[in-house]
Write a protein that holds these residues in place. Structure first.
Motif, PDB file in Angstrom:
ATOM      1  N   GLU A  56      66.968  55.215 -16.178  1.00  0.00           N
ATOM      2  CA  GLU A  56      67.173  55.043 -14.734  1.00  0.00           C
ATOM      3  C   GLU A  56      68.507  55.628 -14.299  1.00  0.00           C
TER       4      GLU A  56
ATOM      5  N   LEU B 208      69.999  59.271 -11.741  1.00  0.00           N
ATOM      6  CA  LEU B 208      70.943  59.149 -10.637  1.00  0.00           C
ATOM      7  C   LEU B 208      72.282  59.821 -10.898  1.00  0.00           C
TER       8      LEU B 208
ATOM      9  N   ILE C  80      73.366  49.021 -12.414  1.00  0.00           N
ATOM     10  CA  ILE C  80      72.501  50.030 -11.797  1.00  0.00           C
ATOM     11  C   ILE C  80      72.357  49.745 -10.299  1.00  0.00           C
ATOM     12  N   GLU C  81      72.229  48.484  -9.953  1.00  0.00           N
ATOM     13  CA  GLU C  81      72.163  48.127  -8.533  1.00  0.00           C
ATOM     14  C   GLU C  81      73.468  48.492  -7.832  1.00  0.00           C
TER      15      GLU C  81
ATOM     16  N   LEU D 174      75.448  50.915  -8.750  1.00  0.00           N
ATOM     17  CA  LEU D 174      75.431  52.376  -8.662  1.00  0.00           C
ATOM     18  C   LEU D 174      74.639  52.833  -7.437  1.00  0.00           C
ATOM     19  N   LYS D 175      73.505  52.215  -7.199  1.00  0.00           N
ATOM     20  CA  LYS D 175      72.686  52.576  -6.040  1.00  0.00           C
ATOM     21  C   LYS D 175      73.432  52.281  -4.738  1.00  0.00           C
ATOM     22  N   ARG D 176      74.123  51.156  -4.707  1.00  0.00           N
ATOM     23  CA  ARG D 176      74.920  50.851  -3.507  1.00  0.00           C
ATOM     24  C   ARG D 176      75.997  51.908  -3.306  1.00  0.00           C
TER      25      ARG D 176
ATOM     26  N   LEU E 180      75.999  55.031  -4.309  1.00  0.00           N
ATOM     27  CA  LEU E 180      75.398  56.294  -3.888  1.00  0.00           C
ATOM     28  C   LEU E 180      74.932  56.239  -2.441  1.00  0.00           C
ATOM     29  N   ASP E 181      74.589  55.053  -1.965  1.00  0.00           N
ATOM     30  CA  ASP E 181      74.167  54.886  -0.574  1.00  0.00           C
ATOM     31  C   ASP E 181      75.347  54.594   0.341  1.00  0.00           C
TER      32      ASP E 181
END
Length: 340
Positions: free
Chosen positions: A24, A28, A315-316, A318-320, A322-323
């Motif tokens: 995952e 990213l 990972i969560e 990381l998504k934050r 990137l957003d």
């Protein structure tokens, strides 16, 4: 795509960042080199020149001035474990690099372990199990004579009182897990508001009241210079008859020598110690042989598959990132001073 590296101990790498989690992350982030350890990266600092994102964990590198000089593009560190005390240097904060930790994920198994021990100790489970094993007479110490010999000193899990010391991440989660049970929860934390206490459904008390009133006292205070030895012998002396003390925090928060002396006299008190100071106890320590002390080997934290929960939290994060959203578990310099 951001350029990233894994830098942490070999065992931690496989435990925390499993195959599914690595897949995952690779969707990213451009992981442009094999996993590194603290030692290997020091031998090849040039690998840090392009790094923007670091995934770390137990055994991760100290991010000191030498490391920072070699990583001019570093933007964010995802630390897939708990405390970052041994990871960041004073110079780290001057670079305004973001760092986030999976301490909240690591809190989950600690809180679950604590819940199990609170309920078990309200039944005096350790005392009965060990006594049966030692005396080899189930019927004398088991249910057959239980009503006569044991029931009077067994609080049980109905309308008993549980005391929680410190309402940080773990202590608060323990309170949440206790909500479905018919127990009264009291807590000591001088930094917690009445509103937060109400949200957790706990009554705030003094430290002295916790030890005097609770059937089970559970310690969750971080180990800071200010908290070393704060749980003293006089507090143990004041404990209710047939009560229990549980420590899943750090052994150094307890004045261990004073605790031992009280427990020698107050054999009615149980102590379940998942942490000691030093850890493990020194050879010949009375803790190994005292019948009212249960030692578990720093078992409460994340083990085996539980470790992958920490990667999932990162990972969560990381998504934050990137957003362009705020990080939920970011550690600031100010917060760093308050953490274990």
């Amino acid at each position: 795509m951001l350029k990233g590296l894994y830098i942490l101990g070999n065992e931690s790498y496989d435990m925390i960042y499993g195959q599914e989690q690595r897949k995952e992350i690779s969707n990213l982030v451009d992981i442009y080199a094999p996993q590194q350890t603290s030692e290997s990266i020091r031998e090849n600092l040039s690998l840090l020149n392009d790094v923007e994102v670091i995934f770390s964990g137990w055994g991760g590198p100290k991010i000191d001035q030498e490391f920072l000089d070699a990583a001019p593009n570093l933007k964010v560190v995802f630390y897939g474990a708990g405390s970052i005390k041994g990871i960041v240097s004073d110079e780290f904060w001057d670079r305004n690099i973001l760092i986030t930790s999976a301490y909240a994920a690591n809190a989950v198994p600690v809180a679950e372990y604590t819940l199990s021990q609170i309920l078990f100790c309200l039944k005096r489970g350790w005392e009965l199990a060990l006594t049966i094993k030692e005396k080899r007479d189930y019927y004398k110490y088991g249910f057959g004579s239980y009503v006569e010999e044991v029931s009077g000193k067994l609080p049980g899990a109905y309308k008993s009182k549980v005391g929680i010391i410190s309402l940080g991440m773990i202590g608060s989660l323990v309170c949440e897990l206790l909500k479905p049970f018919d127990l009264e929860v009291i807590a000591y934390d001088p930094f917690v508001s009445k509103e937060k206490a109400a949200e957790l459904d706990v009554k705030l008390c003094s430290l002295e009241e916790i030890f005097k009133e609770a059937d089970v006292v559970s310690l969750h205070t971080p180990w800071l210079k200010e908290t070393e030895g704060m749980i003293i012998g006089e507090l143990f002396k004041s404990m209710k008859k047939n009560s229990t003390f549980i420590n899943t925090a750090r052994g150094a928060v307890v004045n261990e020598s004073e605790m031992i002396e009280v427990l020698k006299e107050r054999t009615d008190i149980q102590a379940v110690l998942d942490v000691t100071h030093p850890e493990p106890p020194v050879e010949g320590s009375p803790l190994y042989t005292m019948p009212n002390v249960v030692l578990t080997p720093h078992l409460a934290g994340s083990y085996h598959k539980e470790c992958q929960r920490m990667a999932a939290y990162m990972i969560e994060e990381l998504k934050r990132y990137l957003d362009d959203k705020p990080l939920k578990w970011q550690i600031t310099k100010e917060k760093f001073q308050m953490l274990a």
